[in-house]
Design a protein around this motif. Structure first.
Motif, PDB file in Angstrom:
ATOM      1  N   MET A  79       0.835  -1.200   0.000  1.00  0.00           N
ATOM      2  CA  MET A  79       0.000   0.000   0.000  1.00  0.00           C
ATOM      3  C   MET A  79       0.871   1.252   0.000  1.00  0.00           C
ATOM      4  O   MET A  79       0.565   2.243  -0.661  1.00  0.00           O
ATOM      5  CB  MET A  79      -0.927   0.009   1.221  1.00  0.00           C
ATOM      6  CG  MET A  79      -2.015  -1.054   1.164  1.00  0.00           C
ATOM      7  SD  MET A  79      -3.185  -0.964   2.534  1.00  0.00           S
ATOM      8  CE  MET A  79      -4.130   0.494   2.082  1.00  0.00           C
ATOM      9  N   GLU A  80       2.000   1.177   0.709  1.00  0.00           N
ATOM     10  CA  GLU A  80       2.902   2.325   0.793  1.00  0.00           C
ATOM     11  C   GLU A  80       3.512   2.665  -0.564  1.00  0.00           C
ATOM     12  O   GLU A  80       3.550   3.841  -0.958  1.00  0.00           O
ATOM     13  CB  GLU A  80       4.021   2.031   1.793  1.00  0.00           C
ATOM     14  CG  GLU A  80       4.974   3.210   1.984  1.00  0.00           C
ATOM     15  CD  GLU A  80       6.088   2.905   2.972  1.00  0.00           C
ATOM     16  OE1 GLU A  80       6.970   3.766   3.140  1.00  0.00           O
ATOM     17  OE2 GLU A  80       6.064   1.795   3.555  1.00  0.00           O
ATOM     18  N   THR A  81       3.979   1.638  -1.309  1.00  0.00           N
ATOM     19  CA  THR A  81       4.591   1.920  -2.614  1.00  0.00           C
ATOM     20  C   THR A  81       3.552   2.412  -3.616  1.00  0.00           C
ATOM     21  O   THR A  81       3.855   3.246  -4.467  1.00  0.00           O
ATOM     22  CB  THR A  81       5.294   0.664  -3.176  1.00  0.00           C
ATOM     23  OG1 THR A  81       4.357  -0.416  -3.275  1.00  0.00           O
ATOM     24  CG2 THR A  81       6.466   0.262  -2.318  1.00  0.00           C
ATOM     25  N   LEU A  86       1.368   7.171  -6.571  1.00  0.00           N
ATOM     26  CA  LEU A  86       0.291   8.115  -6.886  1.00  0.00           C
ATOM     27  C   LEU A  86       0.670   9.538  -6.500  1.00  0.00           C
ATOM     28  O   LEU A  86       0.399  10.489  -7.235  1.00  0.00           O
ATOM     29  CB  LEU A  86      -0.997   7.693  -6.166  1.00  0.00           C
ATOM     30  CG  LEU A  86      -1.652   6.392  -6.631  1.00  0.00           C
ATOM     31  CD1 LEU A  86      -2.769   5.985  -5.668  1.00  0.00           C
ATOM     32  CD2 LEU A  86      -2.199   6.531  -8.047  1.00  0.00           C
ATOM     33  N   ASP A  87       1.308   9.687  -5.329  1.00  0.00           N
ATOM     34  CA  ASP A  87       1.674  11.023  -4.850  1.00  0.00           C
ATOM     35  C   ASP A  87       2.680  11.709  -5.760  1.00  0.00           C
ATOM     36  O   ASP A  87       2.682  12.945  -5.893  1.00  0.00           O
ATOM     37  CB  ASP A  87       2.263  10.930  -3.432  1.00  0.00           C
ATOM     38  CG  ASP A  87       1.201  10.622  -2.382  1.00  0.00           C
ATOM     39  OD1 ASP A  87       0.007  10.839  -2.677  1.00  0.00           O
ATOM     40  OD2 ASP A  87       1.565  10.136  -1.293  1.00  0.00           O
ATOM     41  N   LYS A  88       3.533  10.939  -6.394  1.00  0.00           N
ATOM     42  CA  LYS A  88       4.586  11.513  -7.233  1.00  0.00           C
ATOM     43  C   LYS A  88       4.109  11.871  -8.637  1.00  0.00           C
ATOM     44  O   LYS A  88       4.829  12.533  -9.383  1.00  0.00           O
ATOM     45  CB  LYS A  88       5.760  10.535  -7.334  1.00  0.00           C
ATOM     46  CG  LYS A  88       6.572  10.417  -6.046  1.00  0.00           C
ATOM     47  CD  LYS A  88       7.758   9.498  -6.239  1.00  0.00           C
ATOM     48  CE  LYS A  88       8.616   9.440  -4.978  1.00  0.00           C
ATOM     49  NZ  LYS A  88       9.780   8.541  -5.154  1.00  0.00           N
ATOM     50  N   MET A  89       2.909  11.450  -8.998  1.00  0.00           N
ATOM     51  CA  MET A  89       2.386  11.741 -10.330  1.00  0.00           C
ATOM     52  C   MET A  89       1.979  13.210 -10.439  1.00  0.00           C
ATOM     53  O   MET A  89       1.193  13.713  -9.643  1.00  0.00           O
ATOM     54  CB  MET A  89       1.146  10.879 -10.631  1.00  0.00           C
ATOM     55  CG  MET A  89       1.436   9.443 -10.926  1.00  0.00           C
ATOM     56  SD  MET A  89      -0.101   8.613 -11.435  1.00  0.00           S
ATOM     57  CE  MET A  89       0.329   6.914 -11.068  1.00  0.00           C
ATOM     58  N   ASN A  90       2.488  13.879 -11.424  1.00  0.00           N
ATOM     59  CA  ASN A  90       2.119  15.271 -11.660  1.00  0.00           C
ATOM     60  C   ASN A  90       1.065  15.339 -12.769  1.00  0.00           C
ATOM     61  O   ASN A  90       1.283  15.918 -13.827  1.00  0.00           O
ATOM     62  CB  ASN A  90       3.364  16.088 -12.041  1.00  0.00           C
ATOM     63  CG  ASN A  90       3.078  17.573 -12.120  1.00  0.00           C
ATOM     64  OD1 ASN A  90       2.137  18.074 -11.494  1.00  0.00           O
ATOM     65  ND2 ASN A  90       3.865  18.277 -12.908  1.00  0.00           N
TER      66      ASN A  90
END
Length: 324
Positions: A79-81, A86-90
């Protein structure tokens, strides 16, 4: 005849338990690489009839996730990866959601293959504020048809294509693959085999007299064009030089023509998807139930169909008034 005692008697106390080697799923995912799992899943998808475009999307998205997170094995997908990816997607949340769905689908196929014990990814989601996508207004379709010159090949072809989408709800890439064999003039239906439909299921759709007449005229004109350019095919919608319209593409010549007409005549929402929504809305207004509309559209579930029928606030008020 005397039965010989003991010959057919069996000293039997029941089957001994069969020893089976239990598969260690934890060990399996620790040693199985993502690349290996991806290749197996894609081979299974191809065997099940998935289109190349779909398998290519799986390969691209899963490989991107693997590379972005710097991981190699199934056990490293957590879940962390996934959240970190997702967080790094711009990109917009809708794009994130689309990519996430493909990754989750891949992981579910891994689960079905016995490589995971739980679907830990099931609760991961991306919130998207869905905008209501409007269907094309019937008045705009009427206006566009009145502006097309049916005495020209392109005008006749485009008018027939627009009416086909509006009256049958077929997708633009299915439209590009229609052949003469798909039209049953005696029964007055389109007979669509799974090869030309997204869900790969056989479907019959009724045709009215207007469309049947247009098909007959268009087929005659198609034959003239093909003969002139020495082309050999039986597609209903062809280029002005008799060739196919890039049959499996959603951005074929008809789609480009709709964009051109929208700009030229100042018509809003004139595109293949909006016309398909207009077909669904038209069925609803005429009293068709959700299950029937879903079947006609070739949807895999009713949830997708309800999205096609989203009503704006004015439509909700107008419809509710009927129940006062």
């Amino acid at each position: 005849m005397t039965k010989k005692s003991g010959v057919f008697d069996v000293d039997f106390d029941g089957l001994l338990p069969i020893e089976t080697k239990k598969k260690n799923k934890k060990k399996d995912i620790e040693s199985r690489t993502i690349d290996n799992a991806l290749e197996i899943v894609i081979r299974q998808m191809i065997a099940s009839g998935y289109r190349k475009r779909t398998t290519d999307d799986y390969r691209r998205i899963v490989s991107n996730f693997e590379k972005a997170q710097g991981i190699k094995y199934l056990s490293e997908i957590t879940m962390e990866t996934i959240y970190n990816w997702l967080d790094k997607m711009n990109v917009a949340n809708q794009t994130k959601l689309t990519r996430l769905k493909s990754l989750k689908s891949f992981l579910s196929k891994c689960f079905n293959n016995g490589w995971y014990e739980t679907k830990f990814w099931a609760s991961i989601n991306v919130k998207v504020d869905k905008k209501i996508k409007q269907g094309t207004k019937p008045s705009d379709i009427d206006l566009l048809l009145s502006l097309l010159d049916l005495k020209t090949f392109v005008g006749l072809r485009d008018a027939t294509a627009i009416l086909t989408m509006y009256k049958t709800g077929i997708r633009i890439n299915t439209l590009g693959q229609l052949e003469e064999k798909h039209i049953d003039f005696n029964e007055g239906v389109l007979k669509l085999d799974g090869d030309v439909l997204k869900n790969h299921k056989y479907l019959k759709l009724p045709l009215d007299n207007q469309l049947l007449h247009l098909y007959k005229v268009l087929i005659q004109q198609n034959n003239k064009v093909r003969n002139y350019y020495h082309e050999d095919n039986s597609f209903i919608f062809i280029s002005y030089k008799g060739k196919s319209l890039n049959t499996k593409s959603t951005n074929n010549a008809i789609s480009k023509q709709l964009t051109k007409y929208s700009k030229k005549y100042g018509l809003k929402n004139i595109n293949a998807h909006a016309i398909r929504r207009a077909y669904a809305k038209n069925l609803l207004k005429k009293g068709a139930n959700l299950a029937l509309i879903s079947k006609a559209l070739g949807h895999s579930n009713l949830e997708v169909t309800t999205q096609y029928l989203d009503l704006d606030v004015d439509e909700v008020a107008e419809n509710l008034r009927n129940y006062l």
